[in-house]
Enzyme design. Structure first.
Site, short mmCIF file in Angstrom:
data_model
loop_
_atom_site.label_atom_id
_atom_site.label_comp_id
_atom_site.label_asym_id
_atom_site.label_seq_id
_atom_site.Cartn_x
_atom_site.Cartn_y
_atom_site.Cartn_z
N LEU A 40 3.89 -48.50 -12.99
CA LEU A 40 4.57 -48.41 -12.09
C LEU A 40 5.84 -47.89 -11.64
CD1 LEU A 40 2.94 -50.11 -9.66
CD2 LEU A 40 2.38 -48.65 -9.95
N HIS A 44 5.90 -44.42 -7.23
CA HIS A 44 4.80 -45.67 -6.64
C HIS A 44 5.00 -45.98 -5.68
CE1 HIS A 44 3.28 -44.59 -10.43
NE2 HIS A 44 2.51 -43.95 -10.27
N SER A 193 5.46 -41.83 -14.81
CA SER A 193 5.39 -41.75 -15.48
C SER A 193 5.28 -41.92 -16.90
CB SER A 193 3.77 -42.58 -15.34
OG SER A 193 3.61 -43.66 -14.29
N ARG A 194 5.30 -40.44 -17.15
CA ARG A 194 5.18 -39.69 -18.51
C ARG A 194 7.05 -39.74 -18.70
NH1 ARG A 194 0.49 -36.75 -15.80
NH2 ARG A 194 -1.22 -37.56 -17.73
O1 PAF Z 1 -1.96 -39.65 -8.93
C1 PAF Z 1 -2.34 -40.31 -9.59
O2 PAF Z 1 -2.01 -41.71 -9.71
C2 PAF Z 1 -3.29 -40.52 -9.66
O3 PAF Z 1 -4.07 -38.97 -10.24
C3 PAF Z 1 -4.64 -40.68 -8.91
C4 PAF Z 1 -4.68 -40.20 -6.98
C5 PAF Z 1 -3.68 -42.60 -8.83
C6 PAF Z 1 -6.36 -40.67 -9.34
O4 PAF Z 1 -6.57 -41.62 -10.12
#
Ligand code: PAF
Length: 288
Positions: A40, A44, A193-194
């Site tokens: 996260l 997020h 996250s990447r």
């Molecule tokens: O956006 C994301 O992190 C993913 O595509 C999700 C919506 C959690 C589905 O796995």
């Protein structure tokens, strides 16, 4: 409700999840869901805060969904740190975390997939042909498991949000979809996250995505109306970064995601770029 001082309740099975949500409902609280794959970041957490502002109980799902990764993609390497995620969620007051394993999400014999149609075909859909089938399926499963009043997604994954809105409308899912603004680093790089994969040099070069979107915005405000000219200028800028390889850059209709012939209203600039081995996406709505 979590008062932002303690960790959220962690559940790992659908049964536990349903019981916790039912208890909240019995107390008359509305439910918000922020679906995530963990690792996260502020992007997020902005979804969690948006849910907290509107809903009585905020559920966060953390599941690295194998079905949305294609062969040769980064499923195994995808960053996972549940402990750190729970600390971050405690700080912003999330109430309930659902972190199932693969067996819990995809029971033996799982055979049903959601295909959302034309909005899932261009851009990411062209580069990653099974990606949105995996996303739509897991999101529908999460919506069915939680039954939230509202679910929160980030605008960085613009096409994903379009796909989910289409699916929810077509399949009569009684959840309101909220799409929250992109959260950016100081140099404009969209939080992802990447980004954790980028070394110092790649991280410096990654700012080229946002710079090229700003160039597109500038060209439109200066009166350029030919999408081909804008795409060419963006391409040239991106290719000036030594380790950047373009998957696509496109100017498309913000609703259908179809290419446009001429700029006559709001248009979405969307791109996917590899910096070394790391694939990044970003977008910006360009207004005349
Ligand atoms: O956006 C994301 O992190 C993913 O595509 C999700 C919506 C959690 C589905 O796995």
């Amino acid at each position: 409700m979590n008062d932002a001082s303690s960790r959220p309740t962690l559940v790992t099975t659908v049964d536990q999840l349903r019981r916790a949500v039912a208890a909240a409902r019995a107390d008359g609280r509305s439910i918000g869901l922020a679906p995530t794959m963990g690792a996260l970041h502020e992007g997020h957490l902005s979804l969690v805060r948006a849910s907290k502002a509107e809903c009585g109980v905020t559920v966060v799902s953390i599941f690295v969904n194998p079905s949305q990764f294609g062969p040769g993609e980064d499923l195994a390497a995808y960053p996972r740190d549940l402990d750190a995620d729970l600390d971050k969620l405690a700080e912003c007051g999330a109430d309930l975390v659902f972190a199932p394993d693969n067996e819990e999400m995809y029971g033996e014999g799982h055979a049903t997939w959601v295909d959302v149609g034309s909005v899932a075909r261009p851009l990411e859909g062209e580069c990653r042909p099974t990606h949105f089938r995996g996303v739509a399926t897991v999101v529908l499963k999460l919506l069915n498991m939680v039954g939230p009043d509202r679910a929160y997604f980030g605008e960085k994954d613009y096409q994903q949000a379009r796909v989910i809105r289409r699916m929810v409308a077509d399949l009569d899912v009684p959840t309101v979809i909220r799409v929250c603004p992109i959260v950016r680093e100081a140099d404009g790089l969209a939080m992802s996250s990447r980004n954790a994969y980028l070394d110092v040099d790649a991280r410096r070069q990654a700012a080229i995505l946002w710079k090229s979107l700003c160039l597109a915005d500038e060209l439109v405000s200066q009166g350029e109306r030919d999408p081909r000219t804008i795409v060419r200028r963006m391409r040239e800028m991106i290719e000036s970064a030594e380790d950047a390889r373009l998957d696509y850059v496109a100017l498309v209709d913000p609703d259908t995601l179809e290419p446009i012939e001429r700029i006559e209203g709001p248009v979405l600039a969307a791109l996917a770029v590899r910096i070394g081995a790391t694939r990044l996406i970003d977008n910006r709505l360009l207004k005349m």
